[in-house]
Write an enzyme that holds these catalytic residues in place. Sequence first.
Site, PDB file in Angstrom:
ATOM      1  N   GLU A  41       8.797  28.886  -3.619  1.00 24.76           N
ATOM      2  CA  GLU A  41       8.689  28.683  -2.173  1.00 24.76           C
ATOM      3  C   GLU A  41       8.498  27.192  -1.864  1.00 24.76           C
ATOM      4  OE1 GLU A  41       5.682  30.283   1.358  1.00 24.76           O
ATOM      5  OE2 GLU A  41       5.003  30.219  -0.717  1.00 24.76           O
ATOM      6  N   HIS A  42       7.499  26.575  -2.492  1.00 18.68           N
ATOM      7  CA  HIS A  42       7.193  25.160  -2.288  1.00 18.68           C
ATOM      8  C   HIS A  42       7.434  24.374  -3.573  1.00 18.68           C
ATOM      9  CE1 HIS A  42       4.431  26.994   0.740  1.00 18.68           C
ATOM     10  NE2 HIS A  42       4.638  25.891   1.426  1.00 18.68           N
TER      11      HIS A  42
END
Length: 368
Positions: A276-277
């Site tokens: 995600e990040h």
Amino acid sequence: MRGFPREVLESVWKIVDDVQSGGLKAALEYSKRLDGVAPEPHLVTPRQGGDPEVVSAALAAAKSLEALYSRISPPAAVDFYGGILRQILWKPVRRAALYVPARYISTLVMLAVPARLAGVEEVYVVTPPRGVSEELLAVAKELGVKAVLALGGPHGLAYAVFHMGVDVVAGPGGLYVQAAKYILSQYVGIDGIEGPTELVIYAEGVPPEVAVRGALAQLEHGPTSFAYLLSPDGELLKKAEELYVRERTSSMGPLKVKKVGGIDEAVSFIDEIAPEHLEVWGRREVAYRVRNVGAVSVNMPSPYLDYVAGISHVLPTGGTARWRGVITPLAFMKPIGIAEAVGELTLREAARKLAEYEGFKYHGEALR
């Protein structure tokens, strides 16, 4: 989030079915059972109020997001070919439901700005009763939200879909909310299935404290979140791991450290994880070489990106960054194809031949 436990799906299916058939009465009954209150009114009109500093901070985040996202527009496609004027037109959906977990005003910003820029006519917020704060209502008013539905969880989303006529549901939430989105995707569009927070950090040439700070921030989302710290510097990894063990709480997810031989190995690992990040320190080229990631912060902590960097924090999780990305106005739009005869149709015979080959008699006759 890969798959749902059977008991979760069965439970959510029942809630969705009950609300579909029972309407507001059923939704309020579930709210009282699950959230301890049947809100009255269930639809709240946005209004001014709340802590002005909090509202101002949220609107600063919205302004940052809008500055970038207002530059996003679908690619124009207009062409003349074979006697046909052909176009791909992008149209916004009419109504959207934005799921905002309780007190997450920043998530309201990250969803409402793209929806508004897309041109959605009616934007609704769906949030648990305890999430309907004066600050949320004030920010919702400034961002053009039509109403706030004070019903959280699967019952709130089911009510929005079946009894408010929304076309798209978007936003993060827990296991039961995401299971509801999965089920409701048979009826409306969704942005995706969002699971626990994920972070990969690549650090080189920075103090270990810097590398650990972002990990602690993302891992405080809960024990199901996770983070990897990658570096070619073994000493940095050792000190960072010691710092993490010293600072972590029992409610945090795990941090795993991995020594990499260089950027090539790091990029390959990140693309395999599809997080995600991604937080990059010291070697900015890593950010531009990675293919599978939701959003990247370079030489800044990922929470800055979460709030005010101008990129939505509604991101793909569970490896889905392999095929989808950060939410944008396009999540609330759809492409429509238009073909208009403006001259001689020069491909008529080719079309007729294909219809004949595929066994469609009346297709072929219509093309004569």
